[in-house]
Design a protein around this motif. Sequence first.
Motif, PDB file in Angstrom:
ATOM      1  N   CYS A  76       1.249  15.679  10.738  1.00  0.00           N
ATOM      2  CA  CYS A  76       0.918  15.048  12.024  1.00  0.00           C
ATOM      3  C   CYS A  76       2.127  14.999  12.943  1.00  0.00           C
ATOM      4  CB  CYS A  76       0.374  13.647  11.807  1.00  0.00           C
ATOM      5  SG  CYS A  76       1.612  12.492  11.199  1.00  0.00           S
TER       6      CYS A  76
ATOM      7  N   CYS B   6      -1.179  11.488   9.305  1.00  0.00           N
ATOM      8  CA  CYS B   6      -1.687  12.349   8.230  1.00  0.00           C
ATOM      9  C   CYS B   6      -1.514  11.745   6.838  1.00  0.00           C
ATOM     10  CB  CYS B   6      -1.009  13.715   8.287  1.00  0.00           C
ATOM     11  SG  CYS B   6       0.739  13.679   7.855  1.00  0.00           S
ATOM     12  N   GLY B   7      -0.566  10.843   6.675  1.00  0.00           N
ATOM     13  CA  GLY B   7      -0.348  10.202   5.378  1.00  0.00           C
ATOM     14  C   GLY B   7       0.276  11.107   4.333  1.00  0.00           C
TER      15      GLY B   7
ATOM     16  N   CYS C 171       3.513  12.061   4.112  1.00  0.00           N
ATOM     17  CA  CYS C 171       4.951  11.890   3.863  1.00  0.00           C
ATOM     18  C   CYS C 171       5.222  10.675   2.975  1.00  0.00           C
ATOM     19  CB  CYS C 171       5.679  11.739   5.199  1.00  0.00           C
ATOM     20  SG  CYS C 171       5.115  10.295   6.114  1.00  0.00           S
TER      21      CYS C 171
ATOM     22  N   CYS D  94       7.817   8.644   7.619  1.00  0.00           N
ATOM     23  CA  CYS D  94       7.954   8.816   9.070  1.00  0.00           C
ATOM     24  C   CYS D  94       7.893   7.485   9.815  1.00  0.00           C
ATOM     25  CB  CYS D  94       6.896   9.780   9.601  1.00  0.00           C
ATOM     26  SG  CYS D  94       5.228   9.111   9.587  1.00  0.00           S
TER      27      CYS D  94
HETATM   28  S1  FES Z   1       2.072  10.220   8.314  1.00  0.00           S
HETATM   29 FE1  FES Z   1       2.203  12.237   8.985  1.00  0.00          FE
HETATM   30  S2  FES Z   1       4.269  12.654   8.743  1.00  0.00           S
HETATM   31 FE2  FES Z   1       4.131  10.633   8.133  1.00  0.00          FE
END
Ligand code: FES
Length: 618
Positions: A33, A39-40, A42, A74
């Motif tokens: 993302c 996006c979850g 990382c 992130c």
């Molecule tokens: S949630 Fe997408 S890079 Fe951290």
Amino acid sequence: MRIQSFEKDLNVPKGTNLLSALASAGIHLRNECGGVGRCGKCRVLCADGLTPPNESEMKIIGAKNIQKGVRLACQSKVLKSTEVHIPQTSMERRIKILVEGSLKELKLNPSVKKKEIRISSQSLKRDLSWEAIRSQMGSKNRLESYPTLHFLKQLSENGNIKEGRLSCILMSQRCLDMEKGAGTGYHLYGMAFDIGTTTIVGYLHDLTSGNQLSLSAIMNPQTKFGGDVVSRILHATSAPNGLRELQDAVIGALNEIIQEVSKKTGILNKQIYEICAVGNTTMHHLLLGLCPSNLTHFPYTPTIREAFSFPAKEIGVSIHPDGQFYLLPLISGFMGSDTVGVVLSTGLHKSKHVNLAIDIGTNGEIVLGNCDRMVAASCAAGPAFEGGQIQYGMPGTSGAIDGMAIDSRGQIRIHTIDGLPPLGICGSGLVDAISEMIRERMINQDGRLLNKEEIGNRNLASRMIRTDSQEAFLLYQEKGNRNQGQNILITQKDVRQLQLAKSAIWAGIQILAGTIGIPLMEINEVFLAGAFGNYVKPESAIHIGLLPYFKKTKITPVGNAAGSGAKMALLSLKKREEANRIAQKIEYIELAKHSDFQNEYIKGMAFPLLKRDGSHSL
Ligand code: FES
């Protein structure tokens, strides 16, 4: 800060973003993302020493996991000395980039050519000069040729040649370079690029033989600004210096690939005279440093649609100082030259029969037609086929489940890329798994995952669990320690994501067939392009209703057909003309505005009922 998984200690100032801190130490986490907490992917494990979890983390990870120390790198900043553990699933991995495509026979006719000239002191009766060289050229070249400054400098340094042969390198009538001697001594090289949203592939070709000498592929470094074109356009148009950052990232990647193939082959950058590239419209604009804001609103007009050629050095691409960069034409704001490349390399535009080409990447592009008429649509399939927005989804990298089967006893067999312990599931694996689950009546036609009590086979029923208020199927159960594997589930939400993605493609195919007025059964051949298209099993794709049932139609995976199109344009001026005609001829159909779209889209959401002969009811 101690990075346990790498046995590394990092010193970072208080308040440093954890994702950036890790990247600065060469530890690159997945960030589909672009690091905005969506996006979850990382995830790290860190018990303390970070800023408190923010709203995005609460939403994506959930309170239970946060209690266990799971965090999004992130979204976290380092406050004090701490220990971080990075699960393998969060590591950026080398994508199994699809690089090969078919290159049908073509007559070699590149834009860069070598012209040999014989020098004799008798015929010259003077020192070597541009005029003397031109006088030795054929009648056409003699009238129209002109030198570049680089050529003249070369000439001035070699002006004492009195006898022998010279090779001049000509692009159209422009004289770019020269070398003493003739024959095979001087080599001409060119590169073709497929600039994708996720990956970039470059091919080095010998322009005197047409042979491919080397290739190299890397992830598009723009992904750090967002995984899809929408987030990149947003970055380009709203972040200070955003457009520049995106342009620098892609040019850096092209130069890296050029360096890599030069190193592998011993060919110098300055011997590469031309680059031909394809890409979607956003990639095209970002490469040129053109503001993509027009692509965000009606009528979505690209700044330029025609093929565009310019000096490569203008954007900092390191090839010959007078080398050219040639971009194939675009079709529309939503459909780029990558689709032109697919049509060019599959020959769809020349066939009398109606054929269908589908390129499923971050988006789905479909072209249907023949030599008389071609219609095309871009389908917002979303990232599910690339493992995005799927709970245990991942790109097609080592360790991804890319195939699955259920045997007669209800035992699961899975296949992973490179045979590694499973880390997640990629698009082709998901399509296979859902297809098998439909066959075993674990998913009904509406896409509902049945619960334990509703599933007849005891082995399969025992794999159904309830988690986060939804049904889920335990595809793979963790064995050994946590770095060797993990539980991998297919959840109800994943099934819904797949339904949304496949119905977009389904609706696109139906509407294009309706526009051209051809029953699906009469489609002669289906070309499946791109990585997903190349690896997905056609029977599974038909079974879930991603593709219609074709009784006799041949389904052919064509690999990186967009890249093959770029190579053809590099090697043949005639193919460039064909590409221009393709771009002009394709009628782009805007699906969202089509009166049948809603109906077809909703219809395509269902999973088809299979009949005995393998056909289905959708
Ligand atoms: S949630 Fe997408 S890079 Fe951290």
